[in-house]
Enzyme design. Structure first.
Site, PDB file in Angstrom:
ATOM      1  N   SER A  20      37.078  31.588  33.768  1.00 52.34           N
ATOM      2  CA  SER A  20      38.223  32.430  33.638  1.00 52.34           C
ATOM      3  C   SER A  20      37.627  33.035  35.097  1.00 52.34           C
ATOM      4  O   SER A  20      36.861  33.534  35.898  1.00 52.34           O
ATOM      5  CB  SER A  20      37.904  33.814  32.402  1.00 52.34           C
ATOM      6  OG  SER A  20      38.406  34.952  33.180  1.00 52.34           O
ATOM      7  N   ILE A  70      38.396  41.433  42.556  1.00 47.77           N
ATOM      8  CA  ILE A  70      39.846  41.747  42.190  1.00 47.77           C
ATOM      9  C   ILE A  70      40.277  42.770  41.362  1.00 47.77           C
ATOM     10  O   ILE A  70      40.888  43.462  41.162  1.00 47.77           O
ATOM     11  CB  ILE A  70      39.682  40.324  41.801  1.00 47.77           C
ATOM     12  CG1 ILE A  70      39.335  38.832  42.710  1.00 47.77           C
ATOM     13  CG2 ILE A  70      41.511  39.808  41.209  1.00 47.77           C
ATOM     14  CD1 ILE A  70      40.747  39.032  43.630  1.00 47.77           C
ATOM     15  N   LEU A  72      39.901  42.098  37.898  1.00 45.72           N
ATOM     16  CA  LEU A  72      40.178  41.708  36.806  1.00 45.72           C
ATOM     17  C   LEU A  72      42.054  42.451  36.820  1.00 45.72           C
ATOM     18  O   LEU A  72      42.833  43.099  35.929  1.00 45.72           O
ATOM     19  CB  LEU A  72      39.627  42.565  35.538  1.00 45.72           C
ATOM     20  CG  LEU A  72      38.313  41.904  35.328  1.00 45.72           C
ATOM     21  CD1 LEU A  72      37.486  42.821  34.861  1.00 45.72           C
ATOM     22  CD2 LEU A  72      38.247  40.755  34.458  1.00 45.72           C
ATOM     23  N   ASN A  98      40.313  35.208  28.028  1.00 44.68           N
ATOM     24  CA  ASN A  98      38.754  35.754  28.068  1.00 44.68           C
ATOM     25  C   ASN A  98      39.164  37.669  28.096  1.00 44.68           C
ATOM     26  O   ASN A  98      40.867  37.632  28.498  1.00 44.68           O
ATOM     27  CB  ASN A  98      38.647  35.605  29.976  1.00 44.68           C
ATOM     28  CG  ASN A  98      38.104  36.680  30.325  1.00 44.68           C
ATOM     29  OD1 ASN A  98      38.125  37.427  30.740  1.00 44.68           O
ATOM     30  ND2 ASN A  98      36.399  35.377  30.569  1.00 44.68           N
ATOM     31  N   CYS A 128      32.567  44.067  32.954  1.00 43.71           N
ATOM     32  CA  CYS A 128      33.917  45.285  32.844  1.00 43.71           C
ATOM     33  C   CYS A 128      33.330  46.450  33.027  1.00 43.71           C
ATOM     34  O   CYS A 128      31.909  46.726  31.676  1.00 43.71           O
ATOM     35  CB  CYS A 128      34.898  45.341  31.907  1.00 43.71           C
ATOM     36  SG  CYS A 128      36.315  43.846  31.760  1.00 43.71           S
ATOM     37  N   LYS A 163      30.507  37.025  27.374  1.00 43.84           N
ATOM     38  CA  LYS A 163      29.692  36.554  28.212  1.00 43.84           C
ATOM     39  C   LYS A 163      29.522  37.025  28.674  1.00 43.84           C
ATOM     40  O   LYS A 163      29.660  38.487  29.410  1.00 43.84           O
ATOM     41  CB  LYS A 163      31.173  36.202  28.945  1.00 43.84           C
ATOM     42  CG  LYS A 163      30.878  35.868  31.138  1.00 43.84           C
ATOM     43  CD  LYS A 163      32.224  35.570  31.277  1.00 43.84           C
ATOM     44  CE  LYS A 163      31.958  34.941  32.518  1.00 43.84           C
ATOM     45  NZ  LYS A 163      33.258  34.178  33.520  1.00 43.84           N
ATOM     46  N   GLY A 215      30.259  30.524  43.250  1.00 50.33           N
ATOM     47  CA  GLY A 215      30.017  28.976  43.949  1.00 50.33           C
ATOM     48  C   GLY A 215      28.707  28.876  43.582  1.00 50.33           C
ATOM     49  O   GLY A 215      27.847  29.456  43.313  1.00 50.33           O
TER      50      GLY A 215
END
Length: 303
Positions: A20, A70, A72, A98, A128, A163, A215
């Site tokens: 996601s 970002i 979300l 998601n 979140c 998640k 990454g």
């Protein structure tokens, strides 16, 4: 040779899916990737209303990965249902949505809206910040993890994936809490909190100061956490974190993951998911593995 895997009654043609936030909702990558070849597409986080996200700059490159803050950013559930779900249903792949929110009610509202949509699973992003708890992420408190899982399950018509955030002392504690709350599947890991400073400007590289590190740099940590969680719970696991090759994916599977998600590397190589699908098949041929299920958690069986 069987590459199918089962996640809470949902059969994927292979264990490879997108992570996601790194693949949009598929449309951006459709000219590079044959979505029909993927086990599933996991959409960007969707909230009950549009989120603008954090101020810029909100992405910074680092050694072996990237930081993102970002926030979300997403168009909200209304546009998502109108535009993105119809696009994805054209393809022969599973659709996993998601879901993000700032309060328990936010999550439940989106889950209710998705109950009758033609999607296969829900992935609940509990990294979140919970605005009612002073900004602590839902996923950093085991009681909160169990509570949000239990509440979401009340309204979900599709299997629920929780998640998990790696920014905790003991990842197995969070996994057990999700399982106790009724989670069908667990996915991990989300990004690791990091920071980058621009030494020439003597300021933070991200407007948010901190961001999520993803990454290849986080891959060994992710493999370790997947292994630990696989020992702690009975439900299936989706492994993610720095997967860029078939070998990376197979590490996750051998550690105990039933399926895997590919994230940050999509930005560098849009075709990487298909390469991983093919690489897993080649590995199975090379080592005469008849069914991919033989490899799930097999690292312990070899000792």
């Amino acid at each position: 040779m069987i590459t199918k895997v089962n996640l809470a009654g949902v059969t994927l043609k292979n264990p490879v899916m997108t992570a996601s936030g790194t693949f949009g909702s598929g449309a951006e990558y459709a000219e590079f990737v044959d979505l029909n070849q993927l086990g599933a597409v996991v959409t960007k986080g969707v909230a009950n209303k549009p989120w603008e996200g954090n101020p810029t700059p909100r992405i910074a490159e680092t050694y072996g990965g990237m930081l993102n803050a970002i926030g979300l950013q997403n168009p909200g559930i209304d546009l998502f249902v109108e535009r993105d779900i119809p696009f994805l249903t054209k393809y022969d792949t599973k659709i996993i949505v998601n879901v993000c929110g700032k309060t328990l009610e936010d999550y439940c509202e989106v889950v209710k809206r998705l109950a009758n949509q033609p999607i296969d699973m829900l992935e609940i992003n509990i990294s979140c910040p919970n605005v009612k708890e002073g900004g602590i992420a839902f996923g950093q408190n085991p009681k909160m993890v169990e509570e949000i899982t239990r509440e979401v399950k009340k309204y979900a018509k599709q299997p629920v994936i929780m998640k998990l955030s790696p920014n905790v002392t003991d990842i197995t504690e969070m996994a057990k809490a999700a399982e106790a709350g009724g989670a069908d599947v667990i996915s991990l890991i989300n990004t690791i909190t990091g920071m980058k400073i621009d030494v020439h400007r003597r300021t933070f590289a991200l407007a948010n100061k901190t961001g999520g590190l993803s990454g290849p740099a986080i891959h060994p940590i992710a493999v370790r956490m997947v292994y630990e969680v696989a020992k702690a719970v009975e439900i299936p696991i989706i492994g993610m974190g720095g997967i860029g090759t078939a070998e990376d994916a197979l590490e996750m599977i051998l550690a105990g993951a039933t399926a895997i998600s590919v994230g940050t590397v999509n930005f560098r190589n849009p075709k990487v998911t298909m390469e991983i699908v093919n690489g897993i098949r080649e590995y199975m041929e090379q080592y005469r593995v008849e069914d991919i299920k033989e490899l799930i958690g097999a690292v312990d069986k070899s000792n």
